[in-house]
Design a protein around this motif. Structure first.
Motif, short mmCIF file in Angstrom:
data_model
loop_
_atom_site.label_atom_id
_atom_site.label_comp_id
_atom_site.label_asym_id
_atom_site.label_seq_id
_atom_site.Cartn_x
_atom_site.Cartn_y
_atom_site.Cartn_z
N ALA A 1 19.51 33.69 18.41
CA ALA A 1 20.07 34.36 19.58
C ALA A 1 21.43 34.98 19.29
O ALA A 1 21.76 36.04 19.83
N PHE A 2 22.20 34.34 18.44
CA PHE A 2 23.55 34.82 18.17
C PHE A 2 24.01 34.29 16.82
O PHE A 2 23.96 33.08 16.59
N THR A 3 24.43 35.18 15.97
CA THR A 3 24.99 34.78 14.69
C THR A 3 26.50 35.01 14.77
O THR A 3 26.95 36.15 14.85
N PRO A 4 27.27 33.92 14.80
CA PRO A 4 28.72 34.08 14.96
C PRO A 4 29.35 34.68 13.71
O PRO A 4 28.81 34.56 12.60
N PRO A 5 30.51 35.30 13.87
CA PRO A 5 31.22 35.82 12.70
C PRO A 5 31.65 34.69 11.77
O PRO A 5 31.70 33.52 12.16
N ALA A 6 31.95 35.03 10.55
CA ALA A 6 32.25 34.02 9.52
C ALA A 6 33.48 33.17 9.86
O ALA A 6 33.56 32.02 9.44
N TRP A 7 34.41 33.69 10.63
CA TRP A 7 35.63 32.95 10.93
C TRP A 7 35.43 31.83 11.95
O TRP A 7 36.30 30.97 12.12
N VAL A 8 34.29 31.82 12.65
CA VAL A 8 34.08 30.85 13.73
C VAL A 8 34.04 29.41 13.20
O VAL A 8 34.68 28.52 13.76
N TRP A 9 33.31 29.17 12.11
CA TRP A 9 33.15 27.79 11.63
C TRP A 9 34.45 27.21 11.08
O TRP A 9 34.76 26.05 11.39
N PRO A 10 35.24 27.96 10.31
CA PRO A 10 36.55 27.39 9.93
C PRO A 10 37.45 27.15 11.14
O PRO A 10 38.20 26.15 11.18
N ALA A 11 37.37 28.02 12.15
CA ALA A 11 38.16 27.80 13.37
C ALA A 11 37.72 26.53 14.07
O ALA A 11 38.55 25.77 14.58
N TYR A 12 36.42 26.28 14.10
CA TYR A 12 35.88 25.04 14.66
C TYR A 12 36.42 23.83 13.91
O TYR A 12 36.79 22.82 14.51
N ALA A 13 36.42 23.93 12.58
CA ALA A 13 36.91 22.81 11.77
C ALA A 13 38.36 22.52 12.09
O ALA A 13 38.76 21.35 12.22
N VAL A 14 39.17 23.55 12.27
CA VAL A 14 40.59 23.36 12.61
C VAL A 14 40.73 22.77 14.01
O VAL A 14 41.49 21.81 14.22
N LEU A 15 39.98 23.32 14.98
CA LEU A 15 40.06 22.83 16.36
C LEU A 15 39.69 21.35 16.45
O LEU A 15 40.43 20.54 17.01
N PHE A 16 38.56 20.99 15.87
CA PHE A 16 38.12 19.60 15.96
C PHE A 16 38.86 18.69 14.99
O PHE A 16 38.93 17.49 15.20
N GLY A 17 39.44 19.27 13.94
CA GLY A 17 40.35 18.49 13.09
C GLY A 17 41.57 18.06 13.89
O GLY A 17 42.02 16.92 13.80
N GLY A 18 42.09 18.99 14.71
CA GLY A 18 43.19 18.63 15.61
C GLY A 18 42.79 17.59 16.63
O GLY A 18 43.55 16.66 16.93
N ALA A 19 41.57 17.72 17.16
CA ALA A 19 41.07 16.72 18.11
C ALA A 19 40.92 15.36 17.43
O ALA A 19 41.21 14.31 18.04
N ALA A 20 40.50 15.36 16.17
CA ALA A 20 40.37 14.09 15.43
C ALA A 20 41.73 13.46 15.20
O ALA A 20 41.90 12.24 15.35
N LEU A 21 42.72 14.26 14.86
CA LEU A 21 44.08 13.73 14.68
C LEU A 21 44.62 13.16 15.98
O LEU A 21 45.25 12.10 15.99
N ARG A 22 44.38 13.86 17.09
CA ARG A 22 44.82 13.35 18.40
C ARG A 22 44.12 12.03 18.71
O ARG A 22 44.74 11.08 19.18
N ALA A 23 42.81 11.96 18.45
CA ALA A 23 42.06 10.71 18.71
C ALA A 23 42.58 9.58 17.84
O ALA A 23 42.68 8.44 18.29
N LEU A 24 42.93 9.90 16.61
CA LEU A 24 43.50 8.88 15.73
C LEU A 24 44.83 8.38 16.27
O LEU A 24 45.11 7.18 16.27
N TRP A 25 45.65 9.29 16.76
CA TRP A 25 46.95 8.92 17.32
C TRP A 25 46.77 8.06 18.57
O TRP A 25 47.43 7.04 18.74
N VAL A 26 45.86 8.45 19.45
CA VAL A 26 45.64 7.74 20.70
C VAL A 26 44.94 6.40 20.45
O VAL A 26 45.09 5.46 21.24
N ALA A 27 44.21 6.28 19.35
CA ALA A 27 43.48 5.04 19.05
C ALA A 27 44.42 3.87 18.82
O ALA A 27 43.98 2.71 18.86
N ARG A 28 45.70 4.13 18.66
CA ARG A 28 46.66 3.04 18.52
C ARG A 28 46.68 2.17 19.77
O ARG A 28 46.94 0.98 19.71
N SER A 29 46.40 2.79 20.93
CA SER A 29 46.48 2.06 22.19
C SER A 29 45.16 1.41 22.60
O SER A 29 45.14 0.60 23.52
N GLY A 30 44.07 1.77 21.97
CA GLY A 30 42.79 1.17 22.34
C GLY A 30 41.68 1.64 21.42
O GLY A 30 41.61 2.81 21.06
#
Length: 190
Positions: A56-85
């Motif tokens: 249905a849709f083939t995303p441009p090549a930059w989408v997947w590295p952008a996803y990796a950066v976005l969810f890498g940031g989310a993973a770092l935030r989750a790691l930081w917040v995991a200190r509390s629980g």
């Protein structure tokens, strides 16, 4: 992802609906629930976009590295917040799985795992086991407890003390279960 179109669209619908419900949960008066709902909304919408069938849709090549950066940031935030629980560790695993899938899509956007060998790569297998166990445990937690239905109070006093529909824990668990199923389905297709 690389699966057939019909199941792909069903997965898109499931993840988008889950993300939308999580956005509504962000209106909760409980700050902890608002934060968790925000993390889950990001995951739901991210999974919905990632699950759009390639036919249905083939995303441009930059989408997947952008996803990796976005969810890498989310993973770092989750790691930081995991200190509390420790309940935040699941968000960490989910975000890391999204980074992994984005990296796989970056490396081979049309063929998934093109490793030349047979079988499932070790990391994919580990994530599949984690999410399969998560789905089973989450499903069991949704089962009604014996005696809970019989002890429910009736009348306007019970209605006044009932949580708002966005604050109901069983709906939040069902939301997490559907995202776990979605993640499992996505991991099976890479």
């Amino acid at each position: 992802m690389h699966g057939p179109a019909s199941p792909g669209w069903l997965l898109v619908a499931l993840c988008a609906a889950t993300g939308a419900y999580c956005l509504l949960r962000m209106r909760s008066s409980d700050e902890t629930q608002r934060r968790a709902a925000g993390d889950e909304a990001l995951m739901g919408f991210g999974m919905a976009v990632m699950a759009v069938p390639g036919s249905a849709f083939t995303p441009p090549a930059w989408v997947w590295p952008a996803y990796a950066v976005l969810f890498g940031g989310a993973a770092l935030r989750a790691l930081w917040v995991a200190r509390s629980g420790t309940h935040h560790l699941h968000h960490l695993v989910g975000a890391a799985a999204m980074v992994y899938m984005a990296a796989v899509m970056t490396a081979s956007p049309t063929a998934g795992h093109a490793h030349g060998g047979s079988g499932v790569p070790l990391l994919t297998g580990g994530l599949l086991l984690y999410f399969a166990a998560y789905v089973l445990v989450s499903g069991v937690r949704l089962l009604p407890v014996a005696g809970a239905a019989g002890s429910a109070a009736t009348g306007s006093a019970a209605a006044a003390s009932a949580p708002a529909w966005g604050d109901r824990p069983e709906l939040a668990r069902a939301c997490r279960l559907s995202m776990g199923i979605g993640m499992l389905a996505m991991l099976l297709t890479i």
